[in-house]
Design a protein around this motif. Structure first.
Motif, PDB file in Angstrom:
ATOM      1  N   SER A 197      -0.213 -25.123 -17.258  1.00  0.00           N
ATOM      2  CA  SER A 197       0.051 -26.317 -18.064  1.00  0.00           C
ATOM      3  C   SER A 197       1.538 -26.593 -18.171  1.00  0.00           C
ATOM      4  CB  SER A 197      -0.551 -26.147 -19.457  1.00  0.00           C
ATOM      5  OG  SER A 197      -1.964 -26.122 -19.413  1.00  0.00           O
ATOM      6  N   LEU A 198       2.338 -25.539 -18.264  1.00  0.00           N
ATOM      7  CA  LEU A 198       3.780 -25.717 -18.390  1.00  0.00           C
ATOM      8  C   LEU A 198       4.353 -26.514 -17.223  1.00  0.00           C
ATOM      9  CD1 LEU A 198       4.964 -22.234 -19.705  1.00  0.00           C
ATOM     10  CD2 LEU A 198       5.268 -24.434 -20.862  1.00  0.00           C
ATOM     11  N   SER A 199       3.824 -26.306 -16.041  1.00  0.00           N
ATOM     12  CA  SER A 199       4.361 -26.990 -14.862  1.00  0.00           C
ATOM     13  C   SER A 199       4.150 -28.496 -14.930  1.00  0.00           C
ATOM     14  CB  SER A 199       3.715 -26.434 -13.587  1.00  0.00           C
ATOM     15  OG  SER A 199       2.329 -26.735 -13.546  1.00  0.00           O
ATOM     16  N   PHE A 200       3.195 -28.961 -15.771  1.00  0.00           N
ATOM     17  CA  PHE A 200       2.952 -30.397 -15.913  1.00  0.00           C
ATOM     18  C   PHE A 200       3.706 -31.009 -17.096  1.00  0.00           C
ATOM     19  CE2 PHE A 200      -0.862 -29.035 -13.606  1.00  0.00           C
ATOM     20  CZ  PHE A 200      -0.889 -29.970 -12.591  1.00  0.00           C
ATOM     21  N   LEU A 201       4.339 -30.177 -17.915  1.00  0.00           N
ATOM     22  CA  LEU A 201       4.947 -30.664 -19.153  1.00  0.00           C
ATOM     23  C   LEU A 201       6.448 -30.910 -19.038  1.00  0.00           C
ATOM     24  CD1 LEU A 201       2.987 -28.520 -21.761  1.00  0.00           C
ATOM     25  CD2 LEU A 201       2.795 -30.982 -21.342  1.00  0.00           C
ATOM     26  N   ALA A 202       6.994 -30.806 -17.842  1.00  0.00           N
ATOM     27  CA  ALA A 202       8.414 -31.134 -17.635  1.00  0.00           C
ATOM     28  C   ALA A 202       8.535 -31.954 -16.361  1.00  0.00           C
ATOM     29  CB  ALA A 202       9.251 -29.858 -17.540  1.00  0.00           C
ATOM     30  N   HIS A 203       9.322 -32.996 -16.422  1.00  0.00           N
ATOM     31  CA  HIS A 203       9.573 -33.839 -15.258  1.00  0.00           C
ATOM     32  C   HIS A 203      10.959 -34.456 -15.411  1.00  0.00           C
ATOM     33  CE1 HIS A 203       7.813 -36.567 -18.282  1.00  0.00           C
ATOM     34  NE2 HIS A 203       8.600 -37.494 -17.773  1.00  0.00           N
ATOM     35  N   ALA A 204      11.365 -35.233 -14.439  1.00  0.00           N
ATOM     36  CA  ALA A 204      12.687 -35.874 -14.464  1.00  0.00           C
ATOM     37  C   ALA A 204      12.528 -37.371 -14.244  1.00  0.00           C
ATOM     38  CB  ALA A 204      13.601 -35.265 -13.403  1.00  0.00           C
ATOM     39  N   LYS A 205      13.571 -38.120 -14.615  1.00  0.00           N
ATOM     40  CA  LYS A 205      13.545 -39.569 -14.445  1.00  0.00           C
ATOM     41  C   LYS A 205      14.888 -40.069 -13.944  1.00  0.00           C
ATOM     42  CE  LYS A 205      10.010 -40.944 -17.798  1.00  0.00           C
ATOM     43  NZ  LYS A 205       9.744 -41.619 -19.086  1.00  0.00           N
ATOM     44  N   GLU A 206      14.822 -41.045 -13.058  1.00  0.00           N
ATOM     45  CA  GLU A 206      15.991 -41.799 -12.630  1.00  0.00           C
ATOM     46  C   GLU A 206      15.871 -43.194 -13.239  1.00  0.00           C
ATOM     47  OE1 GLU A 206      16.436 -41.812  -8.408  1.00  0.00           O
ATOM     48  OE2 GLU A 206      15.915 -39.701  -8.188  1.00  0.00           O
ATOM     49  N   VAL A 207      16.839 -43.559 -14.063  1.00  0.00           N
ATOM     50  CA  VAL A 207      16.751 -44.793 -14.841  1.00  0.00           C
ATOM     51  C   VAL A 207      18.017 -45.620 -14.653  1.00  0.00           C
ATOM     52  CG1 VAL A 207      16.440 -45.766 -17.149  1.00  0.00           C
ATOM     53  CG2 VAL A 207      15.324 -43.613 -16.549  1.00  0.00           C
TER      54      VAL A 207
ATOM     55  N   ASP B 107      24.237 -41.099 -10.797  1.00  0.00           N
ATOM     56  CA  ASP B 107      24.360 -41.099  -9.347  1.00  0.00           C
ATOM     57  C   ASP B 107      25.786 -41.454  -8.956  1.00  0.00           C
ATOM     58  OD1 ASP B 107      24.451 -43.738 -10.044  1.00  0.00           O
ATOM     59  OD2 ASP B 107      22.964 -44.420  -8.597  1.00  0.00           O
ATOM     60  N   ALA B 108      26.027 -41.588  -7.648  1.00  0.00           N
ATOM     61  CA  ALA B 108      27.393 -41.766  -7.150  1.00  0.00           C
ATOM     62  C   ALA B 108      28.038 -43.042  -7.667  1.00  0.00           C
ATOM     63  CB  ALA B 108      27.386 -41.757  -5.619  1.00  0.00           C
ATOM     64  N   ASP B 109      27.281 -44.136  -7.764  1.00  0.00           N
ATOM     65  CA  ASP B 109      27.890 -45.401  -8.194  1.00  0.00           C
ATOM     66  C   ASP B 109      27.758 -45.658  -9.690  1.00  0.00           C
ATOM     67  OD1 ASP B 109      25.220 -45.898  -8.434  1.00  0.00           O
ATOM     68  OD2 ASP B 109      25.165 -47.570  -7.012  1.00  0.00           O
ATOM     69  N   LYS B 110      27.332 -44.642 -10.450  1.00  0.00           N
ATOM     70  CA  LYS B 110      27.271 -44.708 -11.913  1.00  0.00           C
ATOM     71  C   LYS B 110      26.311 -45.770 -12.437  1.00  0.00           C
ATOM     72  CE  LYS B 110      30.672 -41.691 -12.185  1.00  0.00           C
ATOM     73  NZ  LYS B 110      30.453 -40.309 -12.645  1.00  0.00           N
ATOM     74  N   SER B 111      25.383 -46.210 -11.621  1.00  0.00           N
ATOM     75  CA  SER B 111      24.443 -47.240 -12.070  1.00  0.00           C
ATOM     76  C   SER B 111      23.088 -46.666 -12.473  1.00  0.00           C
ATOM     77  CB  SER B 111      24.240 -48.278 -10.957  1.00  0.00           C
ATOM     78  OG  SER B 111      23.632 -47.682  -9.821  1.00  0.00           O
ATOM     79  N   THR B 112      22.842 -45.418 -12.139  1.00  0.00           N
ATOM     80  CA  THR B 112      21.568 -44.781 -12.444  1.00  0.00           C
ATOM     81  C   THR B 112      21.812 -43.485 -13.189  1.00  0.00           C
ATOM     82  OG1 THR B 112      20.541 -45.711 -10.457  1.00  0.00           O
ATOM     83  CG2 THR B 112      19.428 -43.843 -11.488  1.00  0.00           C
ATOM     84  N   GLY B 113      21.107 -43.309 -14.301  1.00  0.00           N
ATOM     85  CA  GLY B 113      21.198 -42.087 -15.072  1.00  0.00           C
ATOM     86  C   GLY B 113      20.070 -41.142 -14.720  1.00  0.00           C
ATOM     87  N   MET B 114      20.370 -39.853 -14.709  1.00  0.00           N
ATOM     88  CA  MET B 114      19.389 -38.821 -14.391  1.00  0.00           C
ATOM     89  C   MET B 114      19.065 -38.038 -15.660  1.00  0.00           C
ATOM     90  SD  MET B 114      19.100 -39.403 -11.177  1.00  0.00           S
ATOM     91  CE  MET B 114      19.988 -39.944  -9.715  1.00  0.00           C
ATOM     92  N   PHE B 115      17.801 -37.937 -15.986  1.00  0.00           N
ATOM     93  CA  PHE B 115      17.369 -37.239 -17.186  1.00  0.00           C
ATOM     94  C   PHE B 115      16.228 -36.288 -16.832  1.00  0.00           C
ATOM     95  CE2 PHE B 115      18.789 -41.492 -18.284  1.00  0.00           C
ATOM     96  CZ  PHE B 115      19.674 -41.282 -19.331  1.00  0.00           C
ATOM     97  N   SER B 116      16.059 -35.268 -17.646  1.00  0.00           N
ATOM     98  CA  SER B 116      14.868 -34.440 -17.580  1.00  0.00           C
ATOM     99  C   SER B 116      14.140 -34.537 -18.911  1.00  0.00           C
ATOM    100  CB  SER B 116      15.212 -32.990 -17.257  1.00  0.00           C
ATOM    101  OG  SER B 116      16.188 -32.481 -18.140  1.00  0.00           O
ATOM    102  N   VAL B 117      12.828 -34.417 -18.870  1.00  0.00           N
ATOM    103  CA  VAL B 117      11.999 -34.653 -20.050  1.00  0.00           C
ATOM    104  C   VAL B 117      11.064 -33.474 -20.249  1.00  0.00           C
ATOM    105  CG1 VAL B 117      10.389 -36.242 -21.177  1.00  0.00           C
ATOM    106  CG2 VAL B 117      12.074 -37.122 -19.551  1.00  0.00           C
ATOM    107  N   LEU B 118      10.995 -32.983 -21.483  1.00  0.00           N
ATOM    108  CA  LEU B 118      10.073 -31.912 -21.861  1.00  0.00           C
ATOM    109  C   LEU B 118       9.104 -32.474 -22.876  1.00  0.00           C
ATOM    110  CD1 LEU B 118       9.505 -28.816 -21.538  1.00  0.00           C
ATOM    111  CD2 LEU B 118      10.860 -28.502 -23.619  1.00  0.00           C
ATOM    112  N   VAL B 119       7.803 -32.347 -22.593  1.00  0.00           N
ATOM    113  CA  VAL B 119       6.761 -32.959 -23.417  1.00  0.00           C
ATOM    114  C   VAL B 119       5.952 -31.862 -24.101  1.00  0.00           C
ATOM    115  CG1 VAL B 119       4.850 -34.608 -23.447  1.00  0.00           C
ATOM    116  CG2 VAL B 119       6.652 -34.812 -21.715  1.00  0.00           C
TER     117      VAL B 119
END
Length: 719
Positions: free
Chosen positions: A198-208, A222-234
């Motif tokens: 279950s733990l393997s399904f409860l964390a993911h990442a997002k590019e926003v 990212d390189a051009d500062k237009s996209t933020g990278m986040f990780s999410v724990l549920v």
């Protein structure tokens, strides 16, 4: 999910934290025969967050900390500002399964052998928290005790020797280092801590996309500062009861053997408690009706003025123009009242056709004979600009050097012109007489030195003036002089005040900054600063509607101040401003300036504003049926575009299974639900010739709620 958001299973670091050893073999040959063999081993460690997290590591949490609202049916989650954080360690100290040498080749991908995060998000209600306490201690509290007791601790040794695949304190970690811990019961550990799968399904990442966000706190881009990278724990516990709750992010490092799904699995003896390292925690109340949709729909708009009614007719014009009476202590020590208006005004305010410079702030005072009060608006702006200019040493030095260079250039040109004039003089005078005449000219003091302003303004000055034009560094009390401007109708509502930027106030502010080392022609420099676009983003448009003065300038810069709990509770709001033609307006300034206050200033006239729920913080959960006698939980699966997934015109859902074993005491069997979703989705995927993978990214997509947005029509006063 959308054109600006991408859900990713995980972002793995090049090496997970732990102890490593590199062995180097060297064989020295002579005539193809070995004469010496050298073998050396080097030990090193890879560090990462372990027993504590930095405050900057957590971007936002949901439900919002210290807030009350309706969060029933939803899962708590925490958003990290670093894309790799949940996978920078492993719970057993070994590399991820798919990277291990003993893993079969067909399983050596993250999709087949998903990495397990080293942390989990647990949820406790107010009744459970009465028996629990989050304690501040040291690493000594989590290490094996010298005398056995009834507290299970993580399998972390205090030995400092490097040992591959063994959890020990690193050389730079001390037993006296501080950390937070919580002791939970065996029953709570078995029920609330997710299984390994279950733990393997409860964390993911997002590019926003972060183009239309306040970018404070967004550290991973990212390189051009237009996209933020986040990780999410549920979390895995559904919010149901209307109680206060505490969400706790805990480390599971050293507990691999105790988790469901471990082979072999160690059982916690009855009566024992389990000590977990607490990485973060926050409180909230699942009570009331407030949620994101209600809060964003409760936002009301009004112009930037105090709406208090007044019966005094001759004062009405002041309030209508955005003024407020404030206490004023004169230089003589007398106490009086003066009118003040900040740079945000409720109506279009053309500037004068001639730019006026002041030699002192008193020159910008205005006196109203009707009320007997001074208007200190421009005087305050001028003095503030001067103070901020003097405060910025780089700007002050650059302006002084620039002015001096201009004076020197002018003097050099004057000297050259004088010499040329004398030398070309054909009158019958001696060289000695010409020299005397030249010295007499150069030593005389001219009535006025007109400084050449053709040279480029220094970059330090341009940068400072640009930030000053964006009102950066201007105290909030100068922008909003009274709380009545942002007064909310009631606690759960929000207020959006819309305004024009007053060009006269801005010019007074800039003129004050330019007054450092003032010369007689500073007004020419101000003219260049404003009219020739030396400040990035300044709009100086000619008014075609003015019949009396076609050169009258109009500063078409508008904005808003939003005060709402939606600002404080949902960090990373996406706010877009459009003009009457539906064109997106570029932002001059766009940021949260207080806990619940957001400021946006845009080039052009705002006609509408769209507020979107932050995509990195979309809610996870299931629907709860209000009829307790029918199915209590509902979850329909969906297509890639977010529409309900249909097969034979019957919506595919997992409702029956949810209400018959997949949720027990509000705890979701995440692995079981993910497996069921995969089975339901498989026939569709096969029919579409898609490769079947169901990772934490696919699970998050199915569990996430649809984003909420609201479009607000703005009416600006141009009279």
């Amino acid at each position: 999910m959308s054109e600006i958001t991408k859900i990713v299973q995980c972002f793995l670091p090049p090496m997970v934290a732990g102890s490593y050893q590199v062995t180097v073999d060297q064989d020295i040959l002579r005539n193809k025969k070995s004469v010496q063999k050298i073998k050396k081993a080097f030990s090193f460690g890879v560090d990462a967050a372990r027993f504590t997290l930095n405050a900057a590591d957590i971007y936002s949490v949901y439900p919002p900390a210290n807030r009350s609202g309706n969060y029933s049916g939803q899962l708590p989650h925490v958003i990290f500002s670093r894309r790799t954080l949940p996978w920078e360690r492993t719970i057993d100290g070994k590399p991820p399964v798919f990277q291990r040498e003993e893993t079969p080749q067909q399983k050596q991908t993250p999709q087949v052998s998903p990495p397990v995060p080293w942390m989990a998000l647990l949820l406790f209600d107010e009744d459970e928290m009465q028996a629990l306490k989050i304690n501040l201690g040291s690493l000594q509290d989590i290490l094996p005790p010298s005398v056995p007791d009834t507290v299970i601790r993580p399998a972390i040794s205090k030995e400092s020797a490097f040992a591959k695949a063994e959890l020990t304190l690193m050389e730079w970690e001390n037993e006296t280092d501080g950390c937070f811990t919580v002791d939970i019961t065996k029953e709570q550990f078995d029920a609330y801590v997710p299984s390994m799968e279950s733990l393997s399904f409860l964390a993911h990442a997002k590019e926003v996309s972060i183009t239309h966000k306040d970018q404070e706190g967004i550290l991973d881009t990212d390189a051009d500062k237009s996209t933020g990278m986040f990780s999410v724990l549920v979390g895995n516990r559904v919010l149901t009861s209307g109680k206060s709750h505490t969400a706790i992010v805990v480390s599971l490092e050293g507990y691999a053997a105790y988790l469901k799904g471990a082979t072999p699995k160690k059982e916690i003896p009855k009566g024992n408690s389990v000590r977990l390292v607490v990485l973060a925690h926050w409180n909230f109340d699942n009570s009331g009706e407030a949620n994101f949709l209600q809060l964003v729909n409760g936002i009301h708009t009004r112009p930037m003025k105090i709406e208090k009614a007044t019966e005094v007719a001759h004062l009405k014009s002041y309030f209508e123009s955005g003024h407020v009476p404030l206490g004023h202590l004169t230089r003589a020590g007398a106490t009086t009242i003066s009118w003040y208006q900040g740079p945000f005004v409720p109506r279009l305010s053309p500037a004068t056709s001639k730019k006026i410079s002041f030699t002192a702030s008193d020159g910008a005072l205005r006196y109203d004979r009707t009320t007997g009060f001074f208007d200190v608006s421009f005087a305050a702006a001028w003095q503030l600009g001067r103070v901020l200019g003097l405060q910025n040493q780089e700007y002050a030095r650059a302006m002084g050097a620039w002015r001096l260079s201009q004076i020197q250039e002018k003097a050099k040109n004057t000297q050259r012109d004088t010499i040329n004039s004398l030398m070309n003089n054909q009158e019958a005078i001696t060289v000695k007489s010409k020299l005397i005449q030249f010295l007499g000219v150069t030593t005389s003091t001219p009535e006025k030195i007109e400084v050449a302003t053709t040279a480029s303004i220094p970059e330090e000055a341009r940068s400072f003036l640009t930030e000053l034009y964006q009102l950066k560094g201007v105290p909030f009390s100068y922008l909003v002089p009274h709380e009545f401007y942002l007064e909310k109708e009631h606690a759960d509502s929000g207020i959006m005040t819309v305004f024009y930027l007053d060009p006269n106030w801005m010019e007074a502010l800039l003129d004050g900054a330019l007054s450092i080392g003032r010369l007689d022609d500073t007004d020419h420099i101000l003219d260049r600063v404003l009219s020739e676009g030396l400040i990035d983003g300044y709009i100086d448009q000619k008014s075609n509607e003015s019949k009396t003065d076609p050169d009258l300038r109009v500063l078409n810069v508008t904005g808003f101040l939003l005060r709402s709990d939606v600002v404080s509770g949902w960090r990373g709001l996406e706010i877009l401003a459009y003009d009457s033609d539906g064109e997106l307006l570029p932002a001059l300034r766009f940021e949260r300036i207080d806990d619940d206050i957001f400021l946006g200033i845009f080039n052009g006239n705002i006609a509408s504003i769209t507020i979107k729920q932050p995509f990195e913080g979309l809610h996870f959960g299931i629907k709860m049926d209000s009829n307790r006698e029918s199915n209590r939980y509902q979850k329909n699966l969906k297509e890639d575009d977010g529409s309900p997934l249909e097969a034979s015109r019957e919506a595919i859902n997992v409702n029956n299974e949810l209400n018959n074993g997949l949720i027990e005491n509000d705890i979701i069997d995440v692995a079981g639900l993910a497996s069921l979703m995969k089975q339901k989705l498989n026939p569709v995927a096969i029919a579409q010739n898609k490769e079947v993978h169901f990772t934490s990214a696919e699970f998050a997509y199915q569990m996430v709620d649809s984003p909420v947005k609201r479009e607000i029509t703005i009416t600006l006063n141009v009279s």
